[in-house]
Design an enzyme around this catalytic site. Sequence first.
Site, PDB file in Angstrom:
ATOM      1  N   CYS A  57      47.170  79.420  90.482  1.00  0.00           N
ATOM      2  CA  CYS A  57      47.863  78.627  91.497  1.00  0.00           C
ATOM      3  C   CYS A  57      49.062  79.334  92.095  1.00  0.00           C
ATOM      4  O   CYS A  57      49.877  78.734  92.778  1.00  0.00           O
ATOM      5  CB  CYS A  57      48.283  77.282  90.921  1.00  0.00           C
ATOM      6  SG  CYS A  57      49.378  77.428  89.502  1.00  0.00           S
ATOM      7  N   HIS A  81      60.947  80.111  96.522  1.00  0.00           N
ATOM      8  CA  HIS A  81      60.301  78.811  96.705  1.00  0.00           C
ATOM      9  C   HIS A  81      60.447  78.265  98.113  1.00  0.00           C
ATOM     10  O   HIS A  81      59.577  77.555  98.585  1.00  0.00           O
ATOM     11  CB  HIS A  81      60.790  77.838  95.638  1.00  0.00           C
ATOM     12  CG  HIS A  81      60.124  78.133  94.322  1.00  0.00           C
ATOM     13  ND1 HIS A  81      60.671  78.989  93.408  1.00  0.00           N
ATOM     14  CD2 HIS A  81      58.925  77.743  93.837  1.00  0.00           C
ATOM     15  CE1 HIS A  81      59.837  79.096  92.377  1.00  0.00           C
ATOM     16  NE2 HIS A  81      58.775  78.355  92.608  1.00  0.00           N
TER      17      HIS A  81
HETATM   18  C1  PEP Z   1      53.752  80.741  89.867  1.00  0.00           C
HETATM   19  O1  PEP Z   1      54.697  81.165  89.210  1.00  0.00           O
HETATM   20  O2  PEP Z   1      52.828  81.450  90.275  1.00  0.00           O
HETATM   21  C2  PEP Z   1      53.689  79.312  90.217  1.00  0.00           C
HETATM   22  C3  PEP Z   1      52.629  78.797  90.768  1.00  0.00           C
HETATM   23  O3  PEP Z   1      54.809  78.578  89.992  1.00  0.00           O
HETATM   24  P1  PEP Z   1      56.097  78.642  90.945  1.00  0.00           P
HETATM   25  O4  PEP Z   1      55.776  79.504  92.132  1.00  0.00           O
HETATM   26  O5  PEP Z   1      56.407  77.247  91.340  1.00  0.00           O
HETATM   27  O6  PEP Z   1      57.129  79.248  90.061  1.00  0.00           O
END
Ligand code: PEP
Length: 757
Positions: A675, A363
Amino acid sequence: MLDTLHSIMTEVNGARDLDATLDILVRRVRAALQTRVCSVYLLDRSSGRYVLLASQGLDPAAVGKVSLAPQEGLVGLVAQRAEPVNLEVAREHPRYYYLPETREEEYESFLGVPVIQHAQVLGVLVVQQQQRRKFSREDEAFLITLSAQLAPVIALAESKVAAQRGNPVGKPARDPVFAGVPGAPGVAIAQAMTVFIPADLGAIPTRPCGDIAAEVRFFNDCLETVRQDISELKIKIKGQLRPEERELFDAYLHMLADSALGVEVVALIEQGNWAQGALAQVARQHINNFASIDDDYLRERATDIKDLCSRVLYYLQEQQKKQRVYPERCILVCEALSAAMLADVPKGQLVGVVSAEGSAHSHVAILAKAMGMPAVMGVADFPFAELDGHELIVDGHHGRVYSDPSEALRQRYQQIVREEVQLTEELEMLRDLPCETRDGYRVALWVNTGLLTDVLRSRERGAEGIGLFRTEVPFMLRESFPTEDEQTEIYREQLQAFHPKQVTMRTLDIGGDKPLPYFPIDEANPYLGWRGIRVSMDHPELFLAQVRAMLRASVGLDNLQILLPMISKVGEIDSALLLIRRAQRELFEEGYAVRTPPIGVMIEVPAMAWQIDAIVRRADFISVGSNDLTQYMLAVDRNNPRVTGLFSHLHPAVLRVLHKIAGEVTAAGKRLSICGEMAGSPAASVLLMAMGFDILSMNATNLQRVKALLRDVTLVQAQRLLEHALQQEDSEAVETLLEEALQGLGVSRLLQAAREG
Ligand code: PEP
Ligand code: MG
């Protein structure tokens, strides 16, 4: 054996530099195996030879002078085969090679093991014996185990030498370079600022101190605070302690006395060191001394010293954090960067990041990408403390970091920076144009956000909505859970900034690599544990407060959508919906004119791809989280740099699942978005469009690159490409296919961007 290993590694880990590391090693191994000679040869990368860098037993005059090529001698044989060689009579082996400088003729037997890091033989560890002696299997196992643990320590120590301009054999190394993995694209040239994991004695850089008297006072105050803490603790648990344990507390207080640890640290501060560095140095010396004692009880005292010094360090850091001065243009470097560390840098000063932990899918890297700055992750051998304040080049395209670059290298990278700025400016022209293929097919490009700054950048780039607002980001930057009112304010800012465009707010998705400092979740397998909706459903009070805040924030704006993360069973959707309805009812009763927002479900857990029918009956829209979906499908921890080469959203199995999801959601007439980071990769976006994704939600940095590429192709071409991609057998084949096909379509300039996305 385990005890000896542990004690050698503790001492080695505390060594101040490469020479000290190797000296400890040869001394301790010789004693442990009761042999006459122990030596270490390390690879000199410029000559490709293994150089004798430390020895106990061979002629000291040979150290640093003698070297062997992989084709030469038994040391070379170990390196060449990358396997141990164990010989009772070394002289009889055809590869025996006599080195007169070492006077090793007296030694009959030989055991050598390779030191391997990232599949490369970094060095060879050798023990030799005067009498004929076949080293036992246990001896061999001991050396192999030790060498496996040593490899990263030696690699790091070598990096430190390289960082100080000069490789281990003394030849100056130009442009020391440290390899990691690409985290976020781009290039930055600026000054490094090392931040460290709180209370980690091993990560403290050496820095000078300005006002020595003030620093000594400050240190003494912190020391006194820890003494008080320990005294209070002793009183508090008095009744639960046996007399000998009570004595231990007295021993701690004794160690913390001004006249003990205190006096040594103050002496170093008086020589001009800052308090943290002085404390870390004193702690290291004591930990090493205790760790090398051959007595279990006394060895354990190393742990006590570490604990006590870490407590003092905590107080020093708490105060100095408030006084930290960041350079004008700053590259943040840390063993394990966190979102909060990025947020601590004053606005406009942060230009790049380097982290020893994490990968492109962590992240922090995603956040860096969203902020439009390069990140290099997983730089395991980066000498963080030593490079504090040095000039760095962060190459986020290739996952490399250079320290103290030469003028020629700096100029080369400055040229790359200029070209990137130019490309971004050219793409600016696309801002108000629709994302429409040459044959008139329209796709919506939305953005992912976490901070208000992202929202402002996204608007400038022409985003058509927010497909994912990671609400945990503002939670991660605080010291306690925000109240409902505070959340309402944060959410209202996002909704207002994008109004009337849609804003998709995901409910709290903590766990995995997103811990909250005030809500620790300590698990062996955090990605398979208490994450996302699981935490929310176990803490309905947190979920209700969050949903109430979202609904209250949307009153009068009505551009909110709510998204549920990490769903792994449909019952979780039902429970969440019940709570959302309850929040809505409560708010009505309290007089808020809330409208029912569309509720979406994230597909991140592969099992859910086989229950699309049940999900679409419950949800208004579906959003695929390709980061987690890829991680769970391929069983590759997205945060682990060791396996990052296996993480690929272009894996044919991932593509097939996405294709299946797209087909079923579209057939059910529900809106479908994606996303994860995949949506922001220009090459992958062509495939996603062909599958039928209505909305691609990505970081603002890549939005215009994706738009430029999609405007350059036709839907028919994209569909043909998808058909071929689905037939490939591995990710590499898909990558090659995409590259060749898109080059054929004349979009080669953007392909660079495609690779970098
Ligand atoms: C994903 O897992 O692709 C997502 C958009 O959520 P995160 O990256 O915040 O886990
Ligand atoms: Mg996710």
